[in-house]
Design an enzyme around this catalytic site. Structure first.
Site, mmCIF file in Angstrom:
data_model
loop_
_atom_site.group_PDB
_atom_site.id
_atom_site.type_symbol
_atom_site.label_atom_id
_atom_site.label_comp_id
_atom_site.label_asym_id
_atom_site.label_seq_id
_atom_site.Cartn_x
_atom_site.Cartn_y
_atom_site.Cartn_z
ATOM 1 C CD GLU A 1 14.284 0.972 63.478
ATOM 2 O OE1 GLU A 1 15.103 -0.013 63.278
ATOM 3 O OE2 GLU A 1 14.328 2.239 63.106
ATOM 4 C CG LEU B 1 12.635 0.832 59.709
ATOM 5 C CD1 LEU B 1 12.341 0.229 58.389
ATOM 6 C CD2 LEU B 1 13.996 1.805 59.828
ATOM 7 C CD GLU C 1 17.041 4.175 62.625
ATOM 8 O OE1 GLU C 1 16.724 5.137 61.667
ATOM 9 O OE2 GLU C 1 16.875 2.901 62.361
ATOM 10 C CD GLN D 1 16.427 -3.739 64.024
ATOM 11 O OE1 GLN D 1 16.582 -3.724 62.738
ATOM 12 N NE2 GLN D 1 15.134 -3.887 64.518
ATOM 13 C CG PHE D 2 22.397 -3.339 63.914
ATOM 14 C CD1 PHE D 2 23.611 -4.301 64.049
ATOM 15 C CD2 PHE D 2 21.288 -3.665 63.155
ATOM 16 C CE1 PHE D 2 23.000 -5.639 63.770
ATOM 17 C CE2 PHE D 2 20.930 -4.839 63.176
ATOM 18 C CZ PHE D 2 21.870 -5.943 63.513
ATOM 19 C CG HIS E 1 24.030 -3.955 60.172
ATOM 20 N ND1 HIS E 1 24.069 -3.597 58.864
ATOM 21 C CD2 HIS E 1 22.918 -4.472 60.514
ATOM 22 C CE1 HIS E 1 22.495 -3.493 58.617
ATOM 23 N NE2 HIS E 1 21.991 -4.287 59.608
HETATM 24 C C1 TPP Z 1 18.477 3.209 58.971
HETATM 25 C C2 TPP Z 1 18.281 1.729 59.502
HETATM 26 N N1 TPP Z 1 17.582 1.376 60.471
HETATM 27 C C3 TPP Z 1 17.217 0.144 60.725
HETATM 28 C C4 TPP Z 1 17.655 -0.966 59.917
HETATM 29 C C5 TPP Z 1 17.458 -2.562 60.268
HETATM 30 N N2 TPP Z 1 16.478 -3.109 59.471
HETATM 31 C C6 TPP Z 1 16.828 -3.438 58.108
HETATM 32 S S1 TPP Z 1 15.709 -4.106 57.152
HETATM 33 C C7 TPP Z 1 14.434 -3.323 58.176
HETATM 34 C C8 TPP Z 1 13.093 -3.493 57.889
HETATM 35 C C9 TPP Z 1 12.942 -2.748 56.634
HETATM 36 O O1 TPP Z 1 11.655 -2.670 56.322
HETATM 37 P P1 TPP Z 1 10.787 -2.340 54.982
HETATM 38 O O2 TPP Z 1 11.405 -1.135 54.725
HETATM 39 O O3 TPP Z 1 9.573 -2.504 54.868
HETATM 40 O O4 TPP Z 1 11.831 -3.374 53.908
HETATM 41 P P2 TPP Z 1 11.693 -4.755 53.847
HETATM 42 O O5 TPP Z 1 12.755 -5.595 54.533
HETATM 43 O O6 TPP Z 1 10.170 -5.223 54.134
HETATM 44 O O7 TPP Z 1 11.948 -5.084 52.108
HETATM 45 C C10 TPP Z 1 15.266 -2.857 59.119
HETATM 46 C C11 TPP Z 1 14.612 -2.127 60.623
HETATM 47 C C12 TPP Z 1 18.494 -0.514 58.835
HETATM 48 N N3 TPP Z 1 19.319 -1.449 57.932
HETATM 49 N N4 TPP Z 1 18.775 0.901 58.518
#
Ligand code: TPP
Ligand code: TPP
Ligand code: MG
Ligand code: MG
Lengths: 350, 325, 350, 325
Positions: free
Chosen positions: B29, B58, B60, B82-83, B129
């Site tokens: 990601e 997105l 994992e 990512q974490f 995280h």
């Molecule tokens: C399971 C998981 N993977 C990765 C992350 C890191 N992360 C936080 S927000 C994000 C993007 C989310 O995109 P979207 O679903 O479009 O929501 P938006 O932030 O645009 O509101 C990522 C990859 C996470 N919080 N949880």
């Protein structure tokens, strides 16, 4: 032959003109919608500033997405549950979350984002899409209890790629859970554009995979979102199962305060996005109908500033919690070893 | 040699691996155009293009699962999660799949996969995280797990992981990404997987630490030194397969051991080390093996993470306890 | 507006009559298809008997699903990879897996199901849907290498509920992996009927969620499956990405030898299923075109029995492996502690 | 009292819980009409209908995830995962979600969820069907984990789990489902979570075992008895929260301990027990704590599982080693 309508529901054009059928909303409700949207934006800006000053921690701005959230919540009854994410403060605000609790969240206080009793807001989802099965399960439980309640879960375009999204959608379809899956497609998942997240033309059409309805809505049009969510909630309450709504909107700010969107977004995008700002649109509409004046606007802005200031102050004055204070929330009953550890924790606090 | 932060060393390792072998690619990601949320893959997109610095959807499980297929098919994917707290979503693919590709097929298929993930607290991150996963992998034969504590090791271990014919998880301590710089050799080199590093020599007590806790252990050791206590610090570097001999040799010399870990104590890697030492060196022990770690509760909101994380003071107290035993 | 065609491709009616466009297959190939299907059924029956006699372990019969598997594999080149499950012995057989290795699988010998070098068959998937991301990844890797190869992954209707299915489909769509997702919808996932697995009318339409094509095929019609898979593989090889094929078939036997389908299936279902048996259908077709005779049938049945007998004997004569023999397959290099454990294991073998 | 197998006792417990409280429901793959692939939920569909004996789609994450939502919303779901090896698919929902519902919301939401799953080898099952997961949960504060070794405990622990206000995993040793019968009280009763059971008293050595390994330990104890060695056997019953005092008290009495587990030794629950004993009772120990368990490799194909699983002979050898130390 299965047909999927992915035309986009719109009621207000960006210039505030009515281009669809007006939902049955009185002037007071319309003004309330506007007030909450402005309050949310004011909070957002203040939180961003505070973060820049190092006074609060990481914060995920929702600017630009007020219509998709506030429109949806205005379609809910107060006893209907909302499942928010880290970017849902406009929705939470609209559904009764006190502003100071919203400040406590980026302050990393344990009370941050925790709804007071009586406010039907679930814990803030951090793990993307992991809350969607919970929402499906809660809605399904409500159906088993014959309650005639609707539920709303918020998530982003990126969230639709997770297995949890799929499993939640599929369970909801099979068990006709009274749940509205409200996807805020804001164009980006951090740096990944929507087109790269999935090869499907729309998010809404993903509902086809689960045997229920999906719809694309102009997410910057609070009336369209309100209307689509109202209809979906009506169906949910009537036992007709879930709906997927794709609210097409745009995140005006960075992903979070830790993000630098200039690395992946063209500046032109922003210009266009500002033109279709949901708050501006509703204001133009209200003004066009003589439901809103310059004076009211000035008063609202001042009032919002003051509410936000007071809330931040209240948040600052909230007594800090120590690690030991969290021990009773690991299990209902504290196991002996954890009780011993609590002694140790408390001992370190000198 | 240039002075580099850990994140720079990682970035250089990736660039060199991709330069040297066009089967190597990075994926995950935001690793492409954005260069990773911590810039571990900075500029790789520009240099190697979107087919080798890949922005994925997105998911994992999908990242690890498709990377397994790529690895089996002959590529050398380096997947970023990512974490580390989000490797839970990929747990089944890691533990029930990647770990068993070779075993299940009697060597017909192999899985030269690298999964990189930042982990650990102390950087005021959101819920989940900061989770660390080494204990869960320790119990998973078929996976390897390394975690560097220095920029130099970060580069060498990552390159060793990329060369390794089996799946390796590289856990990068988030709070050490930019905390300090050190001289890192410019050329491509590897640090052997499975070998601990003697981070400090001493004779009275052994501290065993890894990743994020190595600086904590060293700080405690220095404080003890001031009081005339000579502390040896072992930086484990590899969790699986563990360098049992290095631990045992040190404990046989010092007769006392304190294990420092960031994760909750119960069921952690420290338990295995304490069990190992007491099984294989009990007669050398002049005090019980002690563990200092996170408390046995989920990682707290970051406003109070300092109360949760092991501190040099807590380590120092354990040192005193084993000395006074 | 998105339109999804879920009409069902059929070339042979259950009575063996041609009802669609005949694919370009010569008589020898058609007879080969039939031979493999009969061999697979013979193996299946023998394995079921051996299990009932306690001579081999749990076994998952594929009887009834020969057309959906053999048809698909006949569309593949030998160097194209097949990703099988525990119920894929007809497909594995068609793609070159030796029969004795198929016996070794329910005998729980470590060599069971392991393809010899040169046979492009991946390890047998036991964890439902967990192999689908691998298939997507391998196919994607092949595309990155510009190989112009197609891949086929087999799975059941139940598998479509897993998050792994979703993530594999989505990645495959985004990266245009040259993969055919071949879902054998055999009506049941153990005791759970297809209608209860998902609320979507067809499995095929799930492809809409991922932006690529899906199609329903009569899975008991080997020619329809062959044709649909051929077209999908052609598209895959040409860089046009993945396809989802839903082959509608029926599992004639129990889920596995540990299952008792009378607890959940009506006997009528079976009567109907036997009427549409894929082997019978192809035989009627071949006979109708004078491509097959009673004599050939008798010879084939005897030959199949003999092949199966010889394979079982070979499997029985395969030297057993000891636990210590597996140690070199945990890692490429044996860690010291495992070397020590191997000594201990070998010590226990007296 | 009726003589029952473990699976009958489980079935009775479920029926009684559903009878007593209409918030209780069972859900999972094949648990409805089919009554569960091992018949744990036999007849519940006929008695309580499809809304309380629920056949779910095939998705473990979905089962646990939706059950969490149900539990938060006030129902008392008892979810079945068909084999514990498939809880990997639900790992994120268990470890990152169920475990933190209470903590994350400061008690505003709770998750009275039960997840039942059969586990363990010795029944000639396919790959992944024999995996045991206790070590992974041990390291997860917020979850509880129990595993019965007798029909009586199976009923009582399951009912205690259903009553418990927090998420509890009930791991049922597959090979004990029908291996023997014992008297099981007809009425509804609970066996307290967090309390070990003294399965056999003795004075020379303590064996700590749980679930599937209790019979192995008892068999080894009997064999040792014949040679004049008095062996105490502790059936742990609960892995989290562990009854540390019961273990320590026994070891302080016998001065020697052998831990018997089915899972691979490294990083298993045995490591925690060995660490606990050596940290808190080292002066009582007259020999190193030893662990007997699965070898450090994935569970093998079942044709050779007997070579993998701990046997009474292997346990006996460890007893001899601690006695001879
Ligand atoms: C399971 C998981 N993977 C990765 C992350 C890191 N992360 C936080 S927000 C994000 C993007 C989310 O995109 P979207 O679903 O479009 O929501 P938006 O932030 O645009 O509101 C990522 C990859 C996470 N919080 N949880
Ligand atoms: C992840 C996972 N969950 C559960 C099981 C147990 N199980 C084996 S086969 C099966 C049903 C599969 O149904 P389907 O996908 O339709 O394939 P079929 O058996 O009909 O060929 C189940 C639940 C498993 N093997 N893997
Ligand atoms: Mg987004
Ligand atoms: Mg099926």
């Amino acid at each position: 032959m299965i047909r999927v309508d992915v035309s986009r529901r719109q009621i207000l054009a960006p210039d505030g003109k009515l281009v669809g059928e007006m939902p049955a909303l009185g002037p007071d409700t319309l003004r309330d919608m506007y007030r909450i949207m402005v309050l949310a934006r004011t909070f957002d800006q203040r939180a961003l500033n505070l973060q820049r000053q190092g006074r609060i921690g990481t914060f995920a701005p929702a600017a630009g997405q007020e219509a998709s959230q506030v429109g949806a919540v205005f379609a809910m009854r107060r006893d209907e549950w909302l499942f928010p994410t880290y970017r849902s403060h406009p929705a939470m605000l609209a559904h009764g979350m006190p502003l100071d609790r919203l400040f406590l969240y980026p302050m990393a206080h344990p009370l941050g984002g925790v709804a007071p009793p009586g406010v039907a807001i679930y814990s803030v989802a951090i793990s993307i899409a992991a809350h969607l099965p919970h929402a499906a399960g809660a809605a399904w439980a409500s159906r088993i209890r014959r309650e005639s309640k609707g539920f709303v879960a918020l998530f982003g375009d990126g969230a639709t790629s997770e297995g949890d999204f799929h499993e939640a959608m599929n369970f909801a379809g099979v068990f006709r859970a009274p749940l509205v899956f409200l996807c805020e497609n804001n164009g980006w998942a951090i740096s990944v554009p929507r087109e790269h997240q999935t090869a499907s033309e729309t998010i809404a059409q993903k509902a086809v995979a689960y045997g229920f309805g999906g719809e694309v809505v102009d997410g910057n049009d609070v009336l369209a979102v309100y209307q689509a969510t109202s209809e979906a909630l009506e169906r949910a309450r009537a036992g007709e199962g879930p709906t997927l709504i794709e609210a097409q909107t745009y995140r005006l700010g960075p992903h979070t305060t830790a993000d630098d969107p200039t690395r992946y977004r063209k500046p032109e995008e922003l210009t266009e996005a500002e033109r279709i700002d949901p708050i501006l649109r509703l204001r133009l509409f209200l003004e066009g109908r003589d439901l809103w004046s310059e004076k009211e606007e000035a008063a609202l802005r001042a009032e919002a500033q003051e509410s936000v200031r007071a809330a931040y102050q209240k948040a600052q004055e909230t007594p800090p919690m120590a690690l030991g204070d969290l021990v009773p929330y690991v299990y209902a009953e504290v196991p002996p070893y954890l009780a011993a550890e609590r002694e140790e924790m408390n001992g370190w606090r000198v | 040699m240039a002075r580099m932060t850990m994140i720079q060393a990682i970035n250089q390792a990736l660039a060199q691996a991709m330069e040297a072998d066009d089967r190597v690619l990075v994926m995950g990601e935001d690793v492409g155009r954005n260069g990773g949320v911590f810039r571990a893959t900075d500029k790789l997109y520009d240099r190697f293009g979107p087919e080798r610095a890949i922005d994925t959807p997105l998911a994992e499980g999908g990242i690890v699962g498709t990377a397994i297929g790529m690895a089996v098919y002959g590529l050398r994917p380096v997947a970023e999660i990512q974490f580390m707290g989000f490797t839970y979503q990929a747990f089944s693919q890691l533990v029930a799949q990647a770990a068993r590709i070779r075993y299940r097929s009697l060597g017909q298929y192999t899985c030269p996969l690298v999964v990189r993930a930042p982990y650990g607290g102390g950087v005021r991150a959101l819920e989940l995280h900061s989770d660390t996963l080494e204990a869960r992998v320790l119990h998973t034969p078929g996976l390897k797990f390394v975690t560097p504590a220095t920029p130099r090791d970060a580069k060498g271990l990552l390159l060793a992981a990329i060369d390794d014919p089996d799946p390796v998880i590289v856990a990068e301590p988030l709070r050490l990404y930019r905390s300090h710089r050190e001289e890192v050799p410019e050329e491509r080199y590897t640090v052997p997987i499975g070998k601990a590093r003697l981070a400090r020599e001493g004779s009275d007590v052994t501290l065993v630490a890894w990743g994020s806790q190595v600086p904590t252990a060293l700080e405690a050791a220095e404080a003890a030194e001031a009081d005339g206590v000579s502390v040896e610090v072992i930086d484990l570097r590899t969790i699986v397969p563990m360098d049992q001999e290095a631990i045992l040799a040190s404990v046989r010399k010092t007769h006392r051991v304190v294990i420092v870990q960031e994760a909750p104590v119960i069921g952690g890697v420290g338990a295995e080390i304490a069990a190992l030492v007491s099984e294989r060196a009990i007669l050398s022990l002049e005090a019980p093996p002690l563990r200092v770690g996170g408390y046995d509760m989920p990682y707290p909101p970051s406003a109070i993470e300092e109360q949760y994380l092991p501190s040099p003071e807590r380590v120092r107290q354990a040192i005193d306890r084993v000395l006074a035993f």
